[in-house]
Design an enzyme around this catalytic site. Structure first.
Site, mmCIF file in Angstrom:
data_model
loop_
_atom_site.group_PDB
_atom_site.id
_atom_site.type_symbol
_atom_site.label_atom_id
_atom_site.label_comp_id
_atom_site.label_asym_id
_atom_site.label_seq_id
_atom_site.Cartn_x
_atom_site.Cartn_y
_atom_site.Cartn_z
ATOM 1 C CE LYS A 116 -3.934 -2.209 2.304
ATOM 2 N NZ LYS A 116 -3.373 -3.565 2.278
ATOM 3 C CD GLU A 183 -4.629 5.094 5.199
ATOM 4 O OE1 GLU A 183 -3.929 5.274 4.178
ATOM 5 O OE2 GLU A 183 -5.683 4.451 5.208
ATOM 6 C CG HIS A 218 -10.881 -2.360 9.567
ATOM 7 N ND1 HIS A 218 -11.210 -1.023 9.585
ATOM 8 C CD2 HIS A 218 -10.248 -2.601 10.737
ATOM 9 C CE1 HIS A 218 -10.769 -0.470 10.707
ATOM 10 N NE2 HIS A 218 -10.185 -1.408 11.428
ATOM 11 C CD GLU A 270 -6.417 -2.067 -0.140
ATOM 12 O OE1 GLU A 270 -5.522 -2.913 -0.319
ATOM 13 O OE2 GLU A 270 -7.197 -2.092 0.821
ATOM 14 C CG ASN A 272 -8.193 -4.794 -3.390
ATOM 15 O OD1 ASN A 272 -9.194 -4.205 -3.021
ATOM 16 N ND2 ASN A 272 -7.200 -5.045 -2.562
ATOM 17 N NE ARG A 274 -7.890 -9.561 -3.476
ATOM 18 C CZ ARG A 274 -9.001 -9.050 -2.952
ATOM 19 N NH1 ARG A 274 -10.146 -9.192 -3.588
ATOM 20 N NH2 ARG A 274 -8.983 -8.400 -1.801
#
Length: 614
Positions: A116, A183, A218, A270, A272, A274
């Site tokens: 990330k 962050e 999350h 971020e 991903n 996939r």
């Protein structure tokens, strides 16, 4: 052309990919651990290869073993699904080096976005450096992971060091990489993402938006497309940023770029590299099959000249075998019966009689509803969940139904803090008061020792049940005519599978199913209790029992018998079904016994420790 595809995954996503392969005429190969020897994905594939062992590290995370399986089974392509090795660049290289087709982005793209911190750099963004009081609250995140692992919210400076240490330990255990970063944590933000689809001919498309704000630990629970309430300007900005991220790494295939949205401002999270769990809502809205598109792109085909157009709204709910009211504790056992009404899409890796084990994620299925409007899709999905037949361990079904019908969600005012605010209300027990009576009457069917007619009224019969952690007692009696009666309730019909009661002039139907001591009455789950409790099952006050089967991953530093502990203080951590759970002191006092050690496997109800309260 791909002729035989191995899916390097298990459960729901393997079954979902196999379904598309069947439609395209592609042969399928499953891989399975010993714990999955009879899993649904192994039964629906054309062939299956055993991966000896049960732990993910020995099976689904062993890249060399999976490549050998693909070669042995005669596969010419590998699809990674999501999770496990799906974002592992070395695995992608191993597949390509074996001369197989990799159904995913280039290894270099995976590598570029795997961290990330590096992904933020590619997007021209930076993480926080040294944290100060003015930066709070902040979020500590694992650089190389996902799914909520290695993440900690820090609201006070004196919590930061412990959060960093804890996040590093969990990240190292889950991903083999203990790097974390910090962050800003945006309170009441929305989790919005963009589906990307790219081919090898230079075309990159952004396929709408998804809102995934309803999350626990999350991890997403309810997702929808399009994300409601976004301005045209913000939607266009999200699409532009997502395409820019894909082009920055020469992306190929399906991927997702995630953002946190606060007001009308987007913050990159971020990418991903996939397929996402929530991809079906995009498929429903755009009328496409993303897995089929992945396979076409992997074969070298270009995307269609004309981009698909969005139609209506889709909502997805993740059905988990877990107890939201008790720290989302995962549940295990036999799924005796599982059926959903027609009209909604069901993606699952389970069917009637399958075992829900301790080794993997507790998600049972995804239910997806598509309709012309958001309100219609929500109502359709809530109704289907409410009418679904779920006989087995406790699930989050009731939470999902209540969440979908909550006024904040209905008005699209939800954010990532939704469950922080509403979990207590959403999990407040609302048991059907007549379900235990229906269970007792069904059980009593044909049990009268005296035949039909009797000269004198019988003594009340007593049954005890556990329901949502509470015990309840039911009394009924046999009538002189051989029927059944209960105070204030008229029994119209009772047999082993169906009971009809009349309450205050309203006729109510109850479907009853019994599996040993486990009883399901409509949507209520009961456990039959002995009339007199077994005294040998009692534990001393202050006993800490394992809330689920799992592995002890660590014990609090310096914890030993004789140590002073405070109420709520974490004593040890259990890992079960890809989630970590704290076991805390029930009161302030002294630790008088400790029966747990790192690496130890425990069963549900196992005695872990005893705290003698001061």
């Amino acid at each position: 052309m791909i002729s035989t595809l191995l899916v390097a995954n298990r459960g729901e996503i393997a079954c979902r990919i196999f379904r598309t392969c069947g439609e395209l005429g592609i042969r399928t190969v499953a891989v399975y651990s010993d714990a999955d020897a009879n899993a649904l994905h192994t039964r629906v594939a054309d062939a299956a290869v055993r991966l000896p062992g049960a732990a993910p590290a020995d099976t689904y995370l062993d890249a060399g073993l999976i490549v050998k399986a693909a070669v042995a089974a005669g596969a010419d392509a590998v699809h990674p699904g999501y999770g496990f090795l799906s974002e592992n660049a070395d695995f992608a290289r191993a597949v390509l080096d074996a001369g197989l087709v990799w159904v995913g982005p280039p290894p270099e793209a995976i590598e570029a976005m795997a961290s990330k911190t590096r992904a933020k750099e590619l997007m021209g963004l930076a993480s926080l450096g040294e944290v100060t009081e003015a930066d709070l609250p902040v979020l500590v995140k694992a650089a190389a992971g996902g799914g909520g692992r290695g993440m900690r919210i820090v609201r006070r400076m004196d919590e930061l060091d412990a959060a960093l240490e804890s996040a590093r330990a969990e990240a190292a255990s889950a991903f083999g990489d203990g790097e974390v970063f910090v962050e800003p944590y945006i309170e009441n933000g929305r989790h919005v993402e963009v589906q990307i689809l790219a081919d090898t001919h230079g075309t990159v498309r952004a396929l709408g938006t998804r809102d995934c704000s309803l999350q626990r630990r999350h991890q997403k629970v309810i997702e929808e497309s399009p994300a409601p309430g976004l301005s045209e300007r913000l939607t266009a900005e999200l699409h532009t940023l997502a395409v820019r991220a894909a082009r920055a790494v020469d992306y190929v295939g399906a991927g997702t770029v995630e953002f946190l949205v606060a007001g009308d401002k987007a913050h990159f999270l971020e990418m991903n590299t996939r397929l996402q769990v929530e991809h079906p809502v995009t498929e429903a809205v755009f009328g496409i099959d993303l897995v089929a598109e992945q396979l076409r792109v992997a074969e070298g085909h270009a995307l269609a000249d004309e981009a698909p157009h969005a139609r209506g709204h889709a909502v997805e709910a993740r059905l988990y075998a877990e107890d939201p009211a008790h720290d989302w504790a995962p549940q295990t056992g036999t799924l005796h019966r599982f059926a959903v009404p027609e009209g909604v899409r069901l993606d699952t890796g389970f069917t009637d009689g399958d075992e829900i084990g301790v080794h993997y994620d507790p998600m049972l299925a995804k239910l997806v509803a598509h309709a012309p409007t958001r309100a219609a899709a929500i109502r359709k999905l809530a109704g289907a969940l409410e009418r679904a037949t779920l006989h087995g361990p406790p699930t989050n079904r009731d939470l999902l139904v209540r969440s979908l019908r909550h006024e904040e969600f209905a008005a699209a005012r939800m954010d990532t803090g939704f469950y922080d605010r509403h979990l207590t209300d959403l999990t407040e027990p609302a048991p059907d008061p007549y379900a235990p009576l229906a269970a007792a009457l069904a059980d009593a069917h044909g049990r009268s020792r005296f035949g039909g007619w009797r000269n004198v009224p019988s003594q009340p019969q007593v049954k005890r049940y556990a329901r949502a952690g509470e015990e309840t007692e039911v009394r009924y009696r046999y009538t002189r005519a051989g029927g059944l009666e209960a105070d204030g309730v008229r029994v119209l019909h009772a047999d082993a599978g169906r009971v009809v009661l009349e309450v205050d002039g309203v006729r109510r139907n109850f479907e009853v199913a019994r599996y040993g001591d486990e009883i399901h009455v409509n949507t209520t789950r009961l456990t039959a209790l002995p009339r007199f409790p077994d005294p040998t099952t009692q534990h001393a006050p202050g006993s800490l029992l394992a809330p689920m089967p799992g592995t002890v991953v660590r014990v609090a530093e310096g914890l030993a018998v004789g140590a002073a502990v405070r109420a709520g203080e974490p004593l040890l951590w259990l890992e079960a079904m890809k989630m970590e759970h704290k076991v805390t002191a029930p009161g302030t006092g002294t630790l008088t016994a400790l029966h747990a050690a790192p690496g130890q496997q425990v069963t549900v109800g196992a005695l872990l420790a005893v705290v003698q309260e001061a």
